[in-house]
Design a protein around this motif. Structure first.
Motif, short mmCIF file in Angstrom:
data_model
loop_
_atom_site.label_atom_id
_atom_site.label_comp_id
_atom_site.label_asym_id
_atom_site.label_seq_id
_atom_site.Cartn_x
_atom_site.Cartn_y
_atom_site.Cartn_z
N LEU A 1 0.65 -1.20 0.02
CA LEU A 1 -0.09 0.02 0.11
C LEU A 1 0.81 1.36 0.15
CD1 LEU A 1 -2.86 -1.00 2.51
CD2 LEU A 1 -2.90 -0.97 -0.08
N THR A 2 2.03 1.33 0.81
CA THR A 2 2.76 2.45 1.09
C THR A 2 3.56 2.72 -0.46
OG1 THR A 2 4.46 1.09 1.87
CG2 THR A 2 2.72 2.40 3.30
N VAL B 1 8.39 6.88 0.58
CA VAL B 1 7.33 6.29 1.60
C VAL B 1 7.59 5.08 2.16
CG1 VAL B 1 4.79 6.01 1.64
CG2 VAL B 1 5.79 7.79 0.05
N THR B 2 8.17 4.21 1.44
CA THR B 2 8.26 2.72 2.34
C THR B 2 9.58 2.78 3.10
OG1 THR B 2 9.80 2.14 0.44
CG2 THR B 2 7.39 1.16 0.16
N ALA B 3 10.60 3.86 2.92
CA ALA B 3 11.56 3.90 3.99
C ALA B 3 10.90 4.76 5.33
CB ALA B 3 12.75 4.71 3.33
N VAL C 1 12.25 -0.95 1.85
CA VAL C 1 12.64 -0.56 0.44
C VAL C 1 13.03 -1.61 -0.51
CG1 VAL C 1 14.35 0.83 -0.76
CG2 VAL C 1 13.18 1.87 1.23
N ALA C 2 13.99 -2.58 0.17
CA ALA C 2 14.39 -3.86 -0.85
C ALA C 2 13.07 -4.56 -1.24
CB ALA C 2 15.43 -4.70 -0.10
N ALA C 3 12.17 -4.84 -0.45
CA ALA C 3 11.04 -5.51 -0.74
C ALA C 3 10.19 -4.66 -1.64
CB ALA C 3 10.15 -5.66 0.59
N ALA C 4 10.15 -3.63 -1.67
CA ALA C 4 9.36 -2.57 -2.61
C ALA C 4 10.20 -2.70 -4.00
CB ALA C 4 8.96 -1.28 -2.06
#
Length: 322
Positions: A76-77, A201-203, A217-220
């Motif tokens: 979502l992020t 945003v994920t960070a 961040v790695a997963a995104a």
């Protein structure tokens, strides 16, 4: 760090080799109906092996609930971050209207989209889900430890094959580079904004999640490419790999529903950005139907650049000394 760089060089070399061979007239003239099926077979082999490795890992199995919540948060992020960044790019830098046109460009009759329902083939996504589930069950209950010990080797060589086949398929497209150049610089800015918004945003959200900013961040950084990113992350962390897999599956499924809504409520270019890497294949007909035919090159180029960025960004992120 040196091992990561060598792997990165090898990944890019395999894609480049495949693209070079695929671009040769002798190869382009050959009918290759088997290529897509071979890619799918290589993908499913890779995924079932990854699932087996995950299923054999007690730590992963015991934390599936937490992994699922982390994956939902990352999904979502990352989608919200990419939309916000692309919205700012379109409105304040490119100064385009909601239909992705400048003030000097006249609207076309096709701008609202065809309005027709688009059939999207979900068979591959379903096959991926069932395959990884079968792999997890096999790794959990069937495979002996001696077989599980070889999963890493199978994953590595399966990835090599898949990257080569992806490059070969891109090379056979022929007109890809010419079409991107014709679309102009602004089409190249969209995936850059997607990357920036996703990572920012994920960070930020990662500060409040067990994974932490770096792993979020790695997963995104798979941008919806649910086959490659988890494989790249598996040697680093099976937990992050499982999170990336679930997150990227969710990314595609959520995008199928959200793209038409975003196109109407926010803007065409934001709708192009939403699917990430899948904007070049699975979600392309959905994007075009919800926007306009001219958005096809935006969608394809954005998905292509994000896809090419995955084997670069994921190893680079996990190599950060954080």
């Amino acid at each position: 760090m040196s091992g990561t760089l060598l792997d990165l060089i090898l990944y890019l070399a395999l894609v480049a080799l495949g693209a070079f061979l695929g671009s040769r007239p002798q190869i382009q003239s050959l009918p290759m109906p088997w290529l897509g099926r071979f890619q799918t077979a290589a993908l499913l082999l890779l995924i079932v092996t990854l699932g087996a490795e995950l299923g054999a890992n007690e730590e992963i199995i015991s934390s599936l609930g937490t992994i699922g919540l982390n994956a939902l948060a990352v999904t979502l992020t990352s989608m919200v971050g990419s939309m916000l960044a692309v919205h700012a790019l379109r409105k304040y830098l490119l100064k385009l209207n909601a239909q992705g046109r400048s003030c000097q460009e006249a609207p076309e009759d096709s701008d609202p989209g065809s309005g027709e329902a688009v059939h999207v083939d979900h068979s591959l996504t379903l096959a991926i889900v069932f395959t990884v589930a079968a792999g997890i069950l096999a790794g959990r209950f069937l495979l002996p430890d001696a077989a599980v010990a070889h999963c890493g080797t199978v994953i590595r060589w399966g990835l090599y094959l898949l990257l080569f086949l992806v490059g070969l398929d891109m090379g056979r497209q022929g007109s890809l580079i010419r079409d991107i150049r014709a679309a102009g610089l602004r089409v190249l800015l969209v995936p850059l904004a997607v990357m920036a918004g996703t990572f920012a945003v994920t960070a930020l959200v990662g500060l409040f999640l067990p994974l932490g900013p770096k792993d979020c961040v790695a997963a995104a950084a798979g941008f919806g490419w649910y086959s490659l990113a988890p494989t790249l992350l598996a040697p680093y962390s099976l937990t992050v790999s499982a999170t990336a897999f679930l997150s990227n599956i969710m990314h595609e499924l959520f995008s199928i529903v959200a793209v038409p809504i975003v196109a109407q409520k926010l803007g065409y270019i934001e709708a192009v950005a939403l699917p990430g890497a899948t904007a070049m294949d699975t979600l392309l007909p959905v994007v075009v139907s919800a926007t306009a035919d001219r958005m096809a090159i935006y969608s394809f180029a954005s998905g292509l650049i994000l896809s090419l960025a995955v084997p670069v960004l994921v190893p680079a992120i996990i190599a950060l000394p954080l």
